[in-house]
Design a protein around this motif. Sequence first.
Motif, PDB file in Angstrom:
ATOM      1  N   ALA A 398       0.819  -1.214   0.000  1.00  0.00           N
ATOM      2  CA  ALA A 398       0.000   0.000   0.000  1.00  0.00           C
ATOM      3  C   ALA A 398       0.851   1.263   0.000  1.00  0.00           C
ATOM      4  O   ALA A 398       0.347   2.346  -0.250  1.00  0.00           O
ATOM      5  CB  ALA A 398      -0.916   0.004   1.232  1.00  0.00           C
ATOM      6  N   GLY A 399       2.135   1.142   0.276  1.00  0.00           N
ATOM      7  CA  GLY A 399       2.956   2.352   0.400  1.00  0.00           C
ATOM      8  C   GLY A 399       2.700   2.998   1.759  1.00  0.00           C
ATOM      9  O   GLY A 399       1.809   2.575   2.498  1.00  0.00           O
ATOM     10  N   PRO A 400       3.473   4.017   2.095  1.00  0.00           N
ATOM     11  CA  PRO A 400       3.418   4.543   3.469  1.00  0.00           C
ATOM     12  C   PRO A 400       2.390   5.652   3.693  1.00  0.00           C
ATOM     13  O   PRO A 400       2.393   6.271   4.737  1.00  0.00           O
ATOM     14  CB  PRO A 400       4.834   5.097   3.657  1.00  0.00           C
ATOM     15  N   ALA A 401       1.494   5.903   2.708  1.00  0.00           N
ATOM     16  CA  ALA A 401       0.582   7.052   2.831  1.00  0.00           C
ATOM     17  C   ALA A 401      -0.261   6.981   4.103  1.00  0.00           C
ATOM     18  O   ALA A 401      -0.500   8.004   4.762  1.00  0.00           O
ATOM     19  CB  ALA A 401      -0.326   7.126   1.605  1.00  0.00           C
ATOM     20  N   PHE A 402      -0.714   5.773   4.479  1.00  0.00           N
ATOM     21  CA  PHE A 402      -1.570   5.659   5.660  1.00  0.00           C
ATOM     22  C   PHE A 402      -0.811   5.958   6.954  1.00  0.00           C
ATOM     23  O   PHE A 402      -1.397   6.097   8.010  1.00  0.00           O
ATOM     24  CB  PHE A 402      -2.184   4.259   5.756  1.00  0.00           C
ATOM     25  N   GLU A 403       0.518   5.980   6.871  1.00  0.00           N
ATOM     26  CA  GLU A 403       1.309   6.284   8.066  1.00  0.00           C
ATOM     27  C   GLU A 403       1.969   7.655   7.941  1.00  0.00           C
ATOM     28  O   GLU A 403       2.937   7.968   8.629  1.00  0.00           O
ATOM     29  CB  GLU A 403       2.330   5.176   8.303  1.00  0.00           C
ATOM     30  N   GLY A 404       1.452   8.448   7.007  1.00  0.00           N
ATOM     31  CA  GLY A 404       1.968   9.815   6.858  1.00  0.00           C
ATOM     32  C   GLY A 404       3.197   9.913   5.975  1.00  0.00           C
ATOM     33  O   GLY A 404       3.771  10.982   5.796  1.00  0.00           O
ATOM     34  N   GLY A 405       3.626   8.787   5.400  1.00  0.00           N
ATOM     35  CA  GLY A 405       4.831   8.802   4.565  1.00  0.00           C
ATOM     36  C   GLY A 405       4.503   9.126   3.110  1.00  0.00           C
ATOM     37  O   GLY A 405       3.402   8.852   2.634  1.00  0.00           O
ATOM     38  N   GLY A 406       5.470   9.708   2.388  1.00  0.00           N
ATOM     39  CA  GLY A 406       5.284  10.014   0.971  1.00  0.00           C
ATOM     40  C   GLY A 406       4.262  11.115   0.734  1.00  0.00           C
ATOM     41  O   GLY A 406       3.764  11.285  -0.375  1.00  0.00           O
ATOM     42  N   ILE A 407       3.918  11.850   1.771  1.00  0.00           N
ATOM     43  CA  ILE A 407       2.910  12.914   1.699  1.00  0.00           C
ATOM     44  C   ILE A 407       3.621  14.230   2.011  1.00  0.00           C
ATOM     45  O   ILE A 407       4.407  14.300   2.965  1.00  0.00           O
ATOM     46  CB  ILE A 407       1.787  12.656   2.757  1.00  0.00           C
ATOM     47  N   ARG A 408       3.357  15.260   1.204  1.00  0.00           N
ATOM     48  CA  ARG A 408       4.086  16.530   1.320  1.00  0.00           C
ATOM     49  C   ARG A 408       4.143  17.021   2.775  1.00  0.00           C
ATOM     50  O   ARG A 408       5.189  17.385   3.273  1.00  0.00           O
ATOM     51  CB  ARG A 408       3.386  17.586   0.431  1.00  0.00           C
ATOM     52  N   HIS A 409       3.012  17.010   3.458  1.00  0.00           N
ATOM     53  CA  HIS A 409       3.006  17.426   4.862  1.00  0.00           C
ATOM     54  C   HIS A 409       2.586  16.272   5.776  1.00  0.00           C
ATOM     55  O   HIS A 409       1.932  16.466   6.796  1.00  0.00           O
ATOM     56  CB  HIS A 409       2.091  18.650   5.062  1.00  0.00           C
ATOM     57  N   GLY A 410       2.969  15.070   5.368  1.00  0.00           N
ATOM     58  CA  GLY A 410       2.596  13.886   6.143  1.00  0.00           C
ATOM     59  C   GLY A 410       3.384  13.785   7.441  1.00  0.00           C
ATOM     60  O   GLY A 410       4.522  14.225   7.517  1.00  0.00           O
ATOM     61  N   MET A 411       2.773  13.250   8.446  1.00  0.00           N
ATOM     62  CA  MET A 411       3.453  13.009   9.718  1.00  0.00           C
ATOM     63  C   MET A 411       2.691  11.932  10.493  1.00  0.00           C
ATOM     64  O   MET A 411       1.590  11.548  10.108  1.00  0.00           O
ATOM     65  CB  MET A 411       3.548  14.294  10.542  1.00  0.00           C
ATOM     66  N   ARG A 412       3.306  11.445  11.538  1.00  0.00           N
ATOM     67  CA  ARG A 412       2.611  10.467  12.371  1.00  0.00           C
ATOM     68  C   ARG A 412       1.564  11.165  13.231  1.00  0.00           C
ATOM     69  O   ARG A 412       1.548  12.389  13.331  1.00  0.00           O
ATOM     70  CB  ARG A 412       3.608   9.751  13.283  1.00  0.00           C
ATOM     71  N   ALA A 413       0.737  10.356  13.873  1.00  0.00           N
ATOM     72  CA  ALA A 413      -0.338  10.923  14.694  1.00  0.00           C
ATOM     73  C   ALA A 413       0.206  11.386  16.043  1.00  0.00           C
ATOM     74  O   ALA A 413      -0.135  10.859  17.093  1.00  0.00           O
ATOM     75  CB  ALA A 413      -1.437   9.889  14.875  1.00  0.00           C
ATOM     76  N   ASP A 505       0.034  13.741  -3.326  1.00  0.00           N
ATOM     77  CA  ASP A 505      -0.428  13.111  -2.075  1.00  0.00           C
ATOM     78  C   ASP A 505      -1.687  12.286  -2.339  1.00  0.00           C
ATOM     79  O   ASP A 505      -1.832  11.150  -1.861  1.00  0.00           O
ATOM     80  CB  ASP A 505      -0.791  14.177  -1.022  1.00  0.00           C
ATOM     81  N   ILE A 506      -2.611  12.904  -3.101  1.00  0.00           N
ATOM     82  CA  ILE A 506      -3.892  12.234  -3.371  1.00  0.00           C
ATOM     83  C   ILE A 506      -3.647  10.975  -4.204  1.00  0.00           C
ATOM     84  O   ILE A 506      -4.223   9.922  -3.952  1.00  0.00           O
ATOM     85  CB  ILE A 506      -4.853  13.209  -4.084  1.00  0.00           C
ATOM     86  N   ASP A 507      -2.731  11.094  -5.156  1.00  0.00           N
ATOM     87  CA  ASP A 507      -2.386   9.949  -5.990  1.00  0.00           C
ATOM     88  C   ASP A 507      -1.818   8.811  -5.120  1.00  0.00           C
ATOM     89  O   ASP A 507      -2.185   7.646  -5.268  1.00  0.00           O
ATOM     90  CB  ASP A 507      -1.349  10.410  -7.024  1.00  0.00           C
ATOM     91  N   ASN A 508      -0.939   9.163  -4.185  1.00  0.00           N
ATOM     92  CA  ASN A 508      -0.366   8.149  -3.291  1.00  0.00           C
ATOM     93  C   ASN A 508      -1.453   7.474  -2.465  1.00  0.00           C
ATOM     94  O   ASN A 508      -1.457   6.253  -2.283  1.00  0.00           O
ATOM     95  CB  ASN A 508       0.671   8.779  -2.357  1.00  0.00           C
ATOM     96  N   LEU A 509      -2.383   8.284  -1.950  1.00  0.00           N
ATOM     97  CA  LEU A 509      -3.462   7.718  -1.138  1.00  0.00           C
ATOM     98  C   LEU A 509      -4.369   6.841  -2.000  1.00  0.00           C
ATOM     99  O   LEU A 509      -4.781   5.752  -1.576  1.00  0.00           O
ATOM    100  CB  LEU A 509      -4.283   8.838  -0.489  1.00  0.00           C
ATOM    101  N   MET A 510      -4.645   7.294  -3.213  1.00  0.00           N
ATOM    102  CA  MET A 510      -5.549   6.514  -4.072  1.00  0.00           C
ATOM    103  C   MET A 510      -4.921   5.181  -4.470  1.00  0.00           C
ATOM    104  O   MET A 510      -5.597   4.151  -4.537  1.00  0.00           O
ATOM    105  CB  MET A 510      -5.946   7.323  -5.305  1.00  0.00           C
ATOM    106  N   ARG A 511      -3.612   5.185  -4.697  1.00  0.00           N
ATOM    107  CA  ARG A 511      -2.961   3.920  -5.036  1.00  0.00           C
ATOM    108  C   ARG A 511      -2.997   2.962  -3.849  1.00  0.00           C
ATOM    109  O   ARG A 511      -3.200   1.769  -3.998  1.00  0.00           O
ATOM    110  CB  ARG A 511      -1.520   4.169  -5.510  1.00  0.00           C
ATOM    111  N   ALA A 512      -2.819   3.532  -2.660  1.00  0.00           N
ATOM    112  CA  ALA A 512      -2.854   2.691  -1.457  1.00  0.00           C
ATOM    113  C   ALA A 512      -4.243   2.097  -1.241  1.00  0.00           C
ATOM    114  O   ALA A 512      -4.407   0.900  -1.001  1.00  0.00           O
ATOM    115  CB  ALA A 512      -2.446   3.535  -0.248  1.00  0.00           C
ATOM    116  N   LYS A 513      -5.250   2.930  -1.357  1.00  0.00           N
ATOM    117  CA  LYS A 513      -6.615   2.436  -1.076  1.00  0.00           C
ATOM    118  C   LYS A 513      -7.078   1.485  -2.198  1.00  0.00           C
ATOM    119  O   LYS A 513      -7.802   0.521  -1.953  1.00  0.00           O
ATOM    120  CB  LYS A 513      -7.576   3.598  -0.839  1.00  0.00           C
TER     121      LYS A 513
END
Length: 646
Positions: A398-413, A505-513
């Motif tokens: 799924a790639g790291p998008a769900f954990e905030g990775g690979g996202i321009r302003h991604g971070m952990r919770a 970011d949206i592309d990364n999330l869409m590929r993951a989902k």
Amino acid sequence: MAKIHFEPKGIESEVPEGTNLLEAAHDADVPINATCGGAGVCGTCQLKVLSGTVDEEPIQHHLRHPKSEGTVLACRAKVKGGAEILVLDEGLTSVVGVKKRELSEMLFTSVRDALEPGDFSPPTRKLHMELAPPSLDDPTGDADRILRELRNKRGLANVVIDFDILPALSRTVREAGWEVTVTVLSKGNHLRLINVEPGDTTSCCQYGIAVDVGTTTVVAQLINLVTGEILEEASDYNDQVRSGEDVISRIVYAGKGDGLGRLHEQVADTIDRLMQHVLDEAGVEAAYVSAVVAAGNTTMTHLLLGLPPRYIREAPYVPTIAFPPWLRASRIGLKGLPNAYVYCAGSLASYVGGDITAGVLASDLASGEELTLYIDVGTNGEMVMGNADWMVACSCSAGPAFEGGGIRHGMRAVPGAIDAADIDPVSLEPRLGTVAGAAPRGICGSGLIELVAEMFTANILEPNGKLNRTVSSNRIRKAEHGYEYVVVWAADSGVGEDIVVNETDIDNLMRAKAAIFAAITLLAESVGVQMSDIARVQIAGGFGAKLNVGKAVTIGLLPDLPQSTFSYVGNGSLTGASLILCSARKLERSVELVQKMSYIDLSSNPDFMGRYVSALFLPHTDMSLFPSVEAELSSQIRTAAGGETS
Ligand code: FES
């Protein structure tokens, strides 16, 4: 040799001419993201050469992160003479930091509460003994003397002594006046003597550590092995994130130069750091930790054990070992625990590992009659479907998008992470929630799902994941690498810059989902069930209870089932590891579960790619799979039309 100077940290390094710049940076402990593991496809390893020259290889691929003006890809550049290099973006590694979890947030604070009565039986125990000193009449060896005592006075036959304790043994027993405390580890039907301490230390507690070895995040939990009480829990990014974002990238990286050694050291260092943290917080000495149970996917388990993961990726995708033996912690680079042994939860297959075994053990999937889907959403999406009679499992990347990775302003919770969002469909202004109510600093996985779902239902986002160019709002703008939506203006953010969600970011999330949804549909089809037959969906993984199920359905991540079908099981991998750590019965049960599960290999399934492509829309190209989303969109269109005509 060539001298390299890395800015802005001012780190100097000397490497042979022709060394790959990414390897040179990692050797010098200069953190650089390399999310594709050096395959030259992600574009996250960009650096600026301030002076000197490097030899650049041509870029073969369309990069997922476009290359900026005047940069080189570290993984595609070779050192040539001296150079001064500017590291531009430390990405994930810049937010590394141990995060503590409060006991009040846990499902239970004593592992005993999660076990059946009588099942609490940790693998190690301490036994105090006063030995008769040797004499000319009884010249039995020191180790044999202890084994004889265990056999004759404790009824423990067939105890094997760990060679590692022998060098110090003779001195220890003499200095202790022949009064010692021994630690015995149960390994199924075998017993191993793993430690001898002077005096009576049975009143000093024994401790164990359960570890969830995630591809992106590692979590460690300190447990009192006498009471079962959970004392501390902390998490941190896996240091390996700088060497690849997912397991495939890590396998690629492991195959290059000393990549395997580096990955092994990175994960061992991460675990060591976390263990030290929880021990310090609880005021417990590392010497009193006798057992560690680690649950990770098969690649992570291999890398922790220092085993080459190469054949996990090559057909027929076979791991080196499915059930690793108990090992002394120091043997696998866990330097902080002198007296502990480590067990890694067993794997079903190369892509369904010990984390899923542990998760299923922690859930009630295998003991109930209802058809249940267990999903662990992280860098990999792994899922198990079944009930007490049968289970099938599969996995996808799924790639790291769900954990905030690979996202321009991604971070952990962590405090400041945006984890909830509503967008007013008229003004397009967002209303945000952040972890701990702190000023927003970035977006965590659950926050990104909410933002994308809200952007979609507010018509800011097209079903193909592109921002709607026809909507007029100062929050939607064209930036260097495409369109973006401004979630927080710089003046309101805790980082002094605008926080945005962009099309990458949206592309990364869409590929993951899309990967996860495609895997769920194939799993159901393989056993001949419909989505509507699923009675329960248990969600495990990083964002657990933070995940807004309704919004996850809106983007097409989860199947469109009644809300009551879904439940959260928290970090199933960690919970399962803690159960194995505290119960011999649960360890046995974890082995039985693996033997009972069937595995479906999606990589060789000809239907997977087609289903994945169909799911690369919001929520899906086949809207009949998402009737509730279709109904919501239709009602909004009707409302908007009514508003326009009124
Ligand atoms: S492009 Fe260099 S690590 Fe991915």
